[in-house]
Scaffold this motif. Structure first.
Motif, short mmCIF file in Angstrom:
data_model
loop_
_atom_site.label_atom_id
_atom_site.label_comp_id
_atom_site.label_asym_id
_atom_site.label_seq_id
_atom_site.Cartn_x
_atom_site.Cartn_y
_atom_site.Cartn_z
N GLU A 133 -10.05 -96.64 53.10
CA GLU A 133 -10.80 -95.70 53.93
C GLU A 133 -12.31 -95.86 53.75
O GLU A 133 -13.07 -95.79 54.73
CB GLU A 133 -10.37 -94.27 53.63
CG GLU A 133 -8.94 -93.98 54.07
CD GLU A 133 -8.54 -92.54 53.83
OE1 GLU A 133 -9.39 -91.73 53.36
OE2 GLU A 133 -7.36 -92.20 54.09
N LEU A 134 -12.75 -96.08 52.52
CA LEU A 134 -14.18 -96.30 52.28
C LEU A 134 -14.66 -97.58 52.97
O LEU A 134 -15.76 -97.62 53.54
CB LEU A 134 -14.46 -96.35 50.78
CG LEU A 134 -14.54 -94.98 50.09
CD1 LEU A 134 -14.42 -95.14 48.58
CD2 LEU A 134 -15.84 -94.28 50.45
N THR A 135 -13.85 -98.62 52.91
CA THR A 135 -14.21 -99.86 53.60
C THR A 135 -14.39 -99.61 55.09
O THR A 135 -15.34 -100.11 55.71
CB THR A 135 -13.11 -100.92 53.36
OG1 THR A 135 -13.00 -101.17 51.96
CG2 THR A 135 -13.45 -102.23 54.07
N GLU A 136 -13.51 -98.82 55.68
CA GLU A 136 -13.60 -98.51 57.11
C GLU A 136 -14.84 -97.66 57.41
O GLU A 136 -15.54 -97.89 58.40
CB GLU A 136 -12.34 -97.78 57.56
CG GLU A 136 -11.09 -98.65 57.52
CD GLU A 136 -9.81 -97.86 57.75
OE1 GLU A 136 -9.90 -96.60 57.86
OE2 GLU A 136 -8.73 -98.48 57.80
N HIS A 137 -15.12 -96.68 56.55
CA HIS A 137 -16.29 -95.81 56.77
C HIS A 137 -17.59 -96.62 56.78
O HIS A 137 -18.51 -96.33 57.56
CB HIS A 137 -16.37 -94.74 55.68
CG HIS A 137 -15.42 -93.60 55.86
ND1 HIS A 137 -15.34 -92.85 57.00
CD2 HIS A 137 -14.48 -93.08 55.01
CE1 HIS A 137 -14.42 -91.91 56.87
NE2 HIS A 137 -13.88 -92.03 55.66
#
Length: 371
Positions: A326-330
């Motif tokens: 999720e952090l990679t996507e954000h």
């Protein structure tokens, strides 16, 4: 008449009732509302209590008054040659409230508690001194309920009196005489529930009051001579990592943040893992509005490092992996950056991890990073 359950903080309720809520951009206002963060005043007047020189680092023990509770103490480390880059070090929880930020700093006369904590979690290295030797100005402060900002237990509050009577009977039966700090840490661990209960009554939260103290310390750091206002980073291990994420969400001026062994989705904590965590990380209702990865990413304009321990006993593996995704996507579209590193081993902030944090800040605050 029952004794106060807010020893040293009897002025806290009036402060919260009279304080204005923290506001700012959309994210600051939203997070501050969810956690009940009051608006800090202008940077406080700072007193120098002590000075020393060691290993090309100039150290100072500082103190300032906060509008409620006891004065705050902090340690400031300055390198012989600085670059204007500065770091706010946010100490962990570790179930030890008798001391606060001293666990991060090598002082001339370290307390036994600080030495024990560095041995248990930091591989015997004072991470703040190591970062100062690398050229950073580093400020580490005691936050709400820790160290100089601890709550007083003389006399013991009503419920805590009964709890400690049970412990004292067990210690007596085992022929064990606890040191003052051991006794205090046991009492403070149980008292955190009382603090969270009072915070809820007042319309704030334990995490919100910790964030308030962290914002005040950040204002002190920004006001120091030689600190570049656009070259400020924050770092924290474990509970300090939760503080780092919250502070970065509340203050858009933070350029870089390093979180060590403090990342998961909130859903993954249920039903088995949440019980291991502090009220700093489990604020009522927060997960209905923001997951921890989205809180950490915030505006996705800063540079973020997260170090994961693959065998971390406090976080489920799937929660860490999902949070990383999720952090990679954000951060995918920037302008900030996200770097994650998974390392084998348990919950800790050892010298390998400290060196990775140093390299990250050298790149994000001293060097060239994609913007």
């Amino acid at each position: 008449m029952r004794p106060t359950a807010l020893g040293g903080y009897d002025d806290w309720p009036d402060f919260v009732r009279d304080a204005s809520p923290l506001t700012g951009d959309e994210l600051t206002t939203r997070v501050a509302e969810l956690l009940g963060v009051p608006e800090p005043p202008s940077a406080p007047a700072v007193r120098i209590v002590d000075d020393w020189q060691s290993d090309d680092v100039h150290g100072s023990l500082l103190e300032w008054n906060t509008p409620f509770g006891p004065p705050t103490r902090a340690w400031l480390l300055r390198p012989r040659e600085g670059s204007g880059a500065a770091l706010l070090g946010l100490h962990c929880h570790a179930g030890v409230k008798s001391i606060g930020a001293e666990r991060l700093v090598e002082t001339p006369e370290p307390t036994a508690g600080a030495v024990r904590l560095r041995s248990s979690f930091y591989q015997d290295r004072a991470v703040a001194n190591a970062l100062a030797r690398a050229g950073f100005v580093v400020l580490c402060h005691d936050t709400f309920a820790w160290g100089s900002r601890r709550f007083g237990f003389d006399p013991l509050p009503w419920r805590l009196r009964d709890v400690m009577a049970t412990y004292e009977a067990a210690w007596l039966a085992a022929d064990h005489s606890p040191a003052d700090d051991e006794w205090y840490d046991v009492a403070a661990g149980h008292h955190e529930n009382t603090i969270a209960k009072a915070a809820g009554l007042l319309g704030t939260s334990f995490a919100g009051m910790v964030a308030y103290d962290d914002l005040v310390a950040l204002s002190v750091l920004r006001g120091l001579d030689g600190v570049g206002p656009d070259r400020i980073g924050v770092f924290g291990f474990s509970g300090g990592g939760a503080r780092s994420a919250t502070l970065t969400a509340l203050d858009p001026g933070i350029k870089a943040s390093a979180i060590v062994c403090m990342m998961t989705t909130f859903d993954a904590l249920l039903p088995a893992y949440f019980d291991a965590h502090t009220w700093m990380f489990t604020s009522p209702g927060l997960a209905r509005h923001l997951d921890f990865p989205s809180l950490t990413a915030g505006r996705a304009r800063h540079h973020q490092l997260v170090l994961y321990a693959e065998d971390d006993e406090l976080f489920p593996p799937q929660g860490m992996l999902t949070a990383d995704r999720e952090l990679t996507e954000h951060f995918h579209y920037g302008p900030g950056t996200y770097q994650s590193i998974f390392l084998p081993g348990p919950h800790r902030f050892d010298t390998e991890m400290q060196d990775l944090v140093k390299t990250f800040f050298e790149s994000s605050l001293m060097g060239s990073v994609r913007t």
